[in-house]
Design a protein around this motif. Structure first.
Motif, PDB file in Angstrom:
ATOM      1  N   UNK A 199       0.810  -1.212   0.000  1.00  0.00           N
ATOM      2  CA  UNK A 199       0.000   0.000   0.000  1.00  0.00           C
ATOM      3  C   UNK A 199       0.848   1.268   0.000  1.00  0.00           C
ATOM      4  N   UNK A 200       2.140   1.136   0.326  1.00  0.00           N
ATOM      5  CA  UNK A 200       3.030   2.296   0.329  1.00  0.00           C
ATOM      6  C   UNK A 200       3.604   2.594  -1.050  1.00  0.00           C
ATOM      7  N   UNK A 201       3.375   1.735  -2.035  1.00  0.00           N
ATOM      8  CA  UNK A 201       3.948   1.934  -3.370  1.00  0.00           C
ATOM      9  C   UNK A 201       3.630   3.318  -3.946  1.00  0.00           C
ATOM     10  N   UNK A 202       2.357   3.765  -3.946  1.00  0.00           N
ATOM     11  CA  UNK A 202       2.071   5.097  -4.512  1.00  0.00           C
ATOM     12  C   UNK A 202       2.835   6.209  -3.803  1.00  0.00           C
ATOM     13  N   UNK A 203       2.924   6.122  -2.473  1.00  0.00           N
ATOM     14  CA  UNK A 203       3.659   7.130  -1.712  1.00  0.00           C
ATOM     15  C   UNK A 203       5.130   7.136  -2.106  1.00  0.00           C
ATOM     16  N   UNK A 204       5.740   5.966  -2.163  1.00  0.00           N
ATOM     17  CA  UNK A 204       7.165   5.872  -2.484  1.00  0.00           C
ATOM     18  C   UNK A 204       7.433   6.371  -3.896  1.00  0.00           C
ATOM     19  N   UNK A 205       6.644   5.926  -4.853  1.00  0.00           N
ATOM     20  CA  UNK A 205       6.870   6.315  -6.252  1.00  0.00           C
ATOM     21  C   UNK A 205       6.649   7.809  -6.461  1.00  0.00           C
ATOM     22  N   UNK A 206       5.607   8.358  -5.862  1.00  0.00           N
ATOM     23  CA  UNK A 206       5.342   9.789  -6.039  1.00  0.00           C
ATOM     24  C   UNK A 206       6.426  10.632  -5.381  1.00  0.00           C
ATOM     25  N   UNK A 207       6.934  10.173  -4.223  1.00  0.00           N
ATOM     26  CA  UNK A 207       8.005  10.910  -3.543  1.00  0.00           C
ATOM     27  C   UNK A 207       9.272  10.904  -4.384  1.00  0.00           C
ATOM     28  N   UNK A 208       9.654   9.739  -4.887  1.00  0.00           N
ATOM     29  CA  UNK A 208      10.850   9.652  -5.727  1.00  0.00           C
ATOM     30  C   UNK A 208      10.716  10.569  -6.941  1.00  0.00           C
ATOM     31  N   UNK A 209       9.577  10.488  -7.623  1.00  0.00           N
ATOM     32  CA  UNK A 209       9.394  11.295  -8.831  1.00  0.00           C
ATOM     33  C   UNK A 209       9.452  12.780  -8.509  1.00  0.00           C
ATOM     34  N   UNK A 210       8.742  13.204  -7.481  1.00  0.00           N
ATOM     35  CA  UNK A 210       8.722  14.617  -7.117  1.00  0.00           C
ATOM     36  C   UNK A 210      10.119  15.103  -6.745  1.00  0.00           C
ATOM     37  N   UNK A 211      10.838  14.334  -5.915  1.00  0.00           N
ATOM     38  CA  UNK A 211      12.157  14.767  -5.441  1.00  0.00           C
ATOM     39  C   UNK A 211      13.177  14.819  -6.576  1.00  0.00           C
TER      40      UNK A 211
END
Length: 323
Positions: free
Chosen positions: A141-153
């Motif tokens: 369930x953390x996949x969207x959070x992790x992927x969006x954080x990586x992309x944004x950063x």
């Protein structure tokens, strides 16, 4: 360092460890932990509790000269040792170079990526202390959070560093890297990449070098994502960290989902935007080539990973991705 030497080293590091019985993990013997910490997220997955009766504990005595209240010890692949307390991480650098690099990495990356703060340092003994992030175990369930954080950063980082990126082609690296003398070892890789992309100049800039979920912590308090273990940071092909993330997850965690989503086009919009930052055009038809360029960069890089280790990873890459 073999297991016997590691046990001796743990005993020597008693002044940095709280008193009690310490156990080494069952597989690679990279972690030692006080038995009471067997359920800690750092330890999770590294120890099979059913084998407890077969493990000889290491006894750390209590005394008044304790210099750090450590409970978990980690042998890093670069020779450094990390000792974790409830609130801080003590880093015993194996060389002056490693010690100095910690400062350089923090200076380079901390404005763009959430990193544990450096709290204190002892230059004479090459020791640093940084804050310990109170993190939780991750789930799917953390996949969207992790992927969006990586992309944004990374999008923000690329935008700020675009003007200072150095443009190189892989053909250029093949003429300058000392590892290129072994190119017969990875001739198959070279033959699979479109020759035009070998000649094309891509931006190179400082990157993490070993991005994957094990080096991303999700904080218990606010679900923010923190980046740790920058020990293989260096100058890489600008897509390196994205593909290292996909490859590490596939290779170590047997999780092919990120790689397969990339090939199926789920991330095309994001990659199009990242390419555009450098005035480049993302070509979906070359998705596999971009991935192979990453692995070629990995093989040619003269950084901190021994070439023999790279060859073992290349064998895995062929078996799991190319065959």
């Amino acid at each position: 360092m073999n297991n016997s030497a590691k046990r001796t080293k743990i005993e020597e590091l008693g002044p940095y460890l709280e008193a009690g019985e310490y156990i080494m993990d069952n597989s690679e013997a990279r972690i030692a932990f006080r038995l009471a910490e067997k359920d800690h997220p750092i330890v999770a997955g590294a120890f099979d509790a059913s084998a407890l009766d077969q493990v000889q504990p290491i006894i750390i005595e209590g005394n008044a000269s304790k210099q750090f209240p450590g409970k978990i010890l980690w042998f890093c692949s670069n020779g450094d040792i990390k000792i974790f307390s409830d609130t801080n991480t003590l880093i015993l650098s194996s060389t002056k170079e490693h010690y100095q690099q910690k400062f350089q990495y923090y200076k380079t990356f901390s404005s763009f990526f959430q990193m544990p703060k450096l709290l204190s340092h002892d230059s004479g003994n090459c020791i640093l202390t940084e804050e310990l992030i109170d993190f939780r175990s991750k789930t799917e369930e953390d996949d969207p959070l992790i992927l969006s954080t990586i992309y944004h950063d990374y999008r923000n980082y690329f935008a700020k560093k675009q003007a200072t990126a150095v443009y190189r082609s892989m053909d250029e690296l093949l003429t300058t890297s000392s590892n290129a003398v072994n190119k017969q070892d990875f001739e198959r890789l070279l033959n699979m990449i479109d020759p035009q992309l070998l000649e094309a100049a891509f931006p190179f800039l400082p990157l993490h070098g070993d991005l994957w979920t094990d080096n991303l912590l999700v904080a218990k308090s606010d679900d923010q994502v923190w980046y740790i273990d920058w020990d293989t940071a260096g100058e890489y092909y600008f897509l390196f960290d994205f593909f290292k993330f996909m490859w590490n997850e596939l290779d170590v965690h047997d999780n092919r989902s990120y790689y397969e989503r990339y090939l199926s086009g789920d991330f095309d919009d994001q990659f199009t935007e990242l390419f555009a930052i450098f005035n480049l055009e993302f070509q979906p038809a070359h998705k596999k080539d971009y991935l192979l360029l990453f692995f070629l960069n990995f093989m040619l890089d003269e950084g901190k990973i021994p070439y023999e280790v790279k060859l073992m990873e290349w064998a895995d890459f062929q078996r799991k991705v190319l065959d």
